[in-house]
Motif scaffolding. Structure first.
Motif, mmCIF file in Angstrom:
data_model
loop_
_atom_site.group_PDB
_atom_site.id
_atom_site.type_symbol
_atom_site.label_atom_id
_atom_site.label_comp_id
_atom_site.label_asym_id
_atom_site.label_seq_id
_atom_site.Cartn_x
_atom_site.Cartn_y
_atom_site.Cartn_z
ATOM 1 N N UNK A 268 5.331 6.125 3.423
ATOM 2 C CA UNK A 268 6.554 5.355 3.183
ATOM 3 C C UNK A 268 6.698 4.881 1.743
ATOM 4 N N UNK A 269 5.555 4.459 1.149
ATOM 5 C CA UNK A 269 5.645 3.789 -0.155
ATOM 6 C C UNK A 269 4.840 4.473 -1.251
ATOM 7 N N UNK A 270 4.071 5.507 -0.901
ATOM 8 C CA UNK A 270 3.292 6.203 -1.912
ATOM 9 C C UNK A 270 2.083 5.434 -2.398
ATOM 10 N N UNK A 271 1.655 4.413 -1.645
ATOM 11 C CA UNK A 271 0.508 3.601 -2.053
ATOM 12 C C UNK A 271 -0.735 3.901 -1.248
ATOM 13 N N UNK A 272 -1.821 3.234 -1.614
ATOM 14 C CA UNK A 272 -3.101 3.334 -0.910
ATOM 15 C C UNK A 272 -3.666 4.762 -0.930
ATOM 16 N N UNK A 273 -3.347 5.552 -1.943
ATOM 17 C CA UNK A 273 -3.758 6.960 -1.937
ATOM 18 C C UNK A 273 -5.278 7.106 -1.929
ATOM 19 N N UNK A 274 -5.908 6.455 -2.892
ATOM 20 C CA UNK A 274 -7.363 6.557 -2.958
ATOM 21 C C UNK A 274 -8.033 5.987 -1.728
ATOM 22 N N UNK A 275 -7.523 4.883 -1.231
ATOM 23 C CA UNK A 275 -8.063 4.248 -0.033
ATOM 24 C C UNK A 275 -7.887 5.158 1.178
ATOM 25 N N UNK A 276 -6.740 5.817 1.286
ATOM 26 C CA UNK A 276 -6.488 6.726 2.391
ATOM 27 C C UNK A 276 -7.462 7.901 2.356
ATOM 28 N N UNK A 277 -7.717 8.423 1.164
ATOM 29 C CA UNK A 277 -8.686 9.516 1.030
ATOM 30 C C UNK A 277 -10.067 9.073 1.497
ATOM 31 N N UNK A 278 -10.487 7.894 1.074
ATOM 32 C CA UNK A 278 -11.806 7.394 1.481
ATOM 33 C C UNK A 278 -11.895 7.230 3.003
ATOM 34 N N UNK A 279 -10.828 6.760 3.618
ATOM 35 C CA UNK A 279 -10.840 6.613 5.072
ATOM 36 C C UNK A 279 -10.913 7.968 5.761
ATOM 37 N N UNK A 280 -10.211 8.966 5.226
ATOM 38 C CA UNK A 280 -10.269 10.312 5.799
ATOM 39 C C UNK A 280 -11.670 10.891 5.684
ATOM 40 N N UNK A 281 -12.286 10.710 4.532
ATOM 41 C CA UNK A 281 -13.663 11.182 4.353
ATOM 42 C C UNK A 281 -14.614 10.435 5.284
ATOM 43 N N UNK A 282 -14.389 9.137 5.444
ATOM 44 C CA UNK A 282 -15.277 8.319 6.271
ATOM 45 C C UNK A 282 -15.167 8.674 7.745
#
Length: 657
Positions: A268-282
């Motif tokens: 929706x907002x284009x934010x939390x990109x790095x955080x989203x990647x870390x959660x996907x990896x985790x």
């Protein structure tokens, strides 16, 4: 013949997967269209070959080919046919082949159903999934071969499937759980593909979001089925006991729940990109960790597979390679990520962040409690056991905090929300929720129980804000009922999933505080009262089963002199393994369960009998199912597909430019 065909099919699958892992990634990097075009056919062919291998193993079980060591260890000629089929994944080797089949299936699904995905992105995603598949294929072919034969002195009959696993739970629980476990590999692959292509934007989140939600739905149902299976099969009446293997599936679920919320912000907002990647990896790394815990032999559990240290070492090395490699790639690419998006602390983005912090803290607590005894043992700090008191100490408060956040978070706006006019409404909703929670508790149990009142109040708090949110959506609709039907599926699915969570929390709170559990000694004709219910041990008789003999009791349950149910708990002894098994008998209703299980006989002919009254316990599993239905409804929204296509078009235009 079938064993050799299955092994050869798996070898061919490995050859195809090597092509899948190398050429599409190379083509995406170098811009070679012919290499990129290999992604889809190789993913589909890998799935077909792995499926053929799995079918061959099933056939070995069906025809009682006891020259295959795995079949000889896991099956028996007296085993009913449906258990012979499910015994395919009842042990270590077969369960790994099922894992591999699921992984290949997810890769093929991405290849077939991602028509709107740009070819270069698809090539990277499928290539990464191919690399993961190679690791498991090599493991199965070298260290966990389910097709290994004994050509000389093959046994005439098998050692039989573990009696604990001779249940419908084995038929549906592991496949459903693995679909969730392995499904997070797609989120992992999208994260790596995004890092490799330097594209972590709203379009990337839109491509990744449906696949992540599907995996989360499967894992939700799989965990609930495992809880239900333990509840009625183990005979102790418990639905969760913080076992390390239970925790192994719960940790990726917590990370995955945080991920699907973070993806909403990225979309929706284009934010939390790095955080989203870390959660996907985790999420996927925790799935691999669960594989290590279950199959390495480092822990003792009723769920764990016995395995030699060599297998555990391989899985640990593969886990370190996947996690370490992905984190190195992230650290290299992190500086190029523009992750900052302005928002206030009173916005939906902020409340998603608070939600994520609570979920990650909960996941971290489960992680520490699960692995600390293992680390302490390895470092020679002594033998430690971490049980329910530790987990409940931190998990219950975090759950309540999460509910408090969820209530307001689903109602407020993106980017910023003016809370100046909301303070009065906040107070009214909070007071009303507490009063209704208090009244509900008193009417239900006629006592004051603070944990239950607090849980009920927060459930009403979330429910009230959900209703206010829907009302706000419908404020300009002349026909409210018709307007409700026309609301987006993703929006309705979100609220249904939240409702399922409230059902789970309510079920946990009530059954944990108000259950009555008694172990008594009863002879035929004797009675015992538990709460408002009177249990009478009517008789005992021997009942033959297909591959066991059972002592079956008849227990009449009455309330206020009226018959409620006739329950038939059993104590089974299996022919081959001679293992006694408790088969509980349950009278389940929407608001309560009556649970009876036979213990051990005494010399005078009486029996130890376990009697339970468990209010609202079924809401745990019903709520989990409602959560999964909400997720499924959300991803069925046609807007998902349209947005994916529009994102793909924008990406292609960008590449051409």
């Amino acid at each position: 013949m079938f064993a050799e065909l299955g092994y050869f099919a798996l070898l061919l699958a490995l050859s195809v997967t090597v092509v899948q892992a190398i050429f599409p990634l190379l083509g995406a990097e170098k811009g070679i269209s012919n290499y990129i075009a290999l992604a889809k056919p190789t993913a589909i062919l890998q799935f077909l070959l792995t499926g053929l291998s799995f079918v061959c193993l099933v056939q070995c079980f069906v025809i009682d080919d006891f020259s295959v060591n795995y079949v000889a260890n896991q099956s028996n000629s007296f085993l009913p046919i449906w258990y012979k089929v499910s015994a395919t994944w009842g042990g270590h080797e077969g369960s790994l082949l099922l894992w591999l089949l699921m992984l290949a299936g997810w890769g093929a699904a991405v290849a077939v159903y991602s028509r709107g995905l740009p070819n270069i992105v698809l090539a990277r995603v499928v290539g990464v999934m191919g690399i993961i598949s190679i690791g498991f294929q090599v493991f199965v072919l070298t260290l966990s071969n389910p097709f290994e034969r004994t050509f000389l002195l093959a046994p005439l009959d098998g050692g039989d499937l573990n009696p604990l696993l001779q249940d419908i739970g084995l038929i549906i629980h592991p496949p459903m759980l693995y679909m969730g476990y392995v499904g997070f590999s797609v989120a992992f692959a999208f994260a790596i593909a995004g890092l490799l292509g330097n594209q972590l934007d709203s379009a990337w989140a839109r491509w990744m979001r449906p696949w992540t939600t599907i995996a989360w739905c499967f894992l939700t149902v799989g965990i609930a089925l495992g809880s239900w299976w333990a509840y009625y099969e183990l005979g102790w009446g418990g639905w969760w006991f913080w076992d390390p293997v239970e925790n192994a599936s719960f940790m990726p679920w917590l990370a995955g729940t945080a991920l699907i919320h973070a993806l909403a912000v990225t979309d929706k907002r284009g934010g939390f990109k790095g955080w989203t990647v870390l959660l996907a990896l985790s999420a996927f790394s925790l799935s691999l960790l669960g594989t290590f815990l279950v199959r390495s032999g480092v822990l003792t559990s009723v769920h764990a597979f016995a395995a030699d240290p060599g297998r555990g070492l391989y899985i640990l090395a593969f886990l370190c390679l996947v996690v370490g490699g992905s984190l190195v790639l992230y650290s290299i690419k992190a500086s190029k990520l523009k992750t900052f998006v302005s928002f206030s602390f009173n916005s939906k983005e902020a409340y998603v962040l608070y939600n994520n912090v609570a979920l990650v803290c909960a996941c971290s607590g489960v992680f520490i409690g699960t692995l600390y005894p293992l680390f302490a043992d390895v470092l020679d700090w002594g033998k430690y056991s971490v049980g329910a008191p530790f987990f409940n100490f931190f998990f219950v408060p975090l759950t309540l905090i999460l509910l408090a956040i969820l209530g307001v978070g689903q109602w407020i706006y993106w980017k910023d929300h003016d809370f100046s006019g909301l303070k009065g409404r906040l107070a009214i909703v909070a007071i009303a929720s507490f009063i209704v929670g208090l009244i509900t508790n008193v009417l239900f149990a006629n006592v004051i129980n603070v944990p239950v009142i607090l849980s009920l109040s927060l459930c009403y708090w979330v429910l009230a804000w959900g209703v206010l949110d829907i009302k706000q959506r419908l404020r300009n609709k002349p026909n409210k009922l018709l307007g409700l039907v026309t609301l987006p599926r993703s929006y309705i699915g979100m609220h249904i999933a939240h409702l399922g969570l409230l059902m789970v929390v309510l079920g946990v709170a009530v059954t944990s505080q108000y259950s009555i559990e008694q172990d008594v000694r009863l002879s035929e004709g004797e009675s015992h009262e538990v709460g408002d219910y009177r249990f009478t041990f009517v008789r005992l008789r021997d009942v033959p089963g297909p591959n066991y003999m059972a002592a079956q009791g008849l227990v009449r349950v009455e309330r206020n002199g009226e018959l409620v149910a006739n329950l038939t708990p059993e104590k089974r002894t299996y022919r081959v393994q001679k293992m006694p098994m408790t088969e509980a008998s349950i009278d389940g209703r929407f608001t309560r369960d009556i649970f009876v299980a036979l213990g051990e006989p005494f010399d005078d002919g009486s029996w130890a009998v376990r009697l339970h009254y468990k209010p609202m316990v079924r809401w745990l599993w019903l709520g989990s199912l409602v959560m999964a239905i909400g997720g499924a409804l959300a991803i069925s929204d046609r807007r998902y597909r349209l947005r994916v296509k529009s994102a793909a078009s924008a990406f292609n235009e960008k590449v051409v430019a």
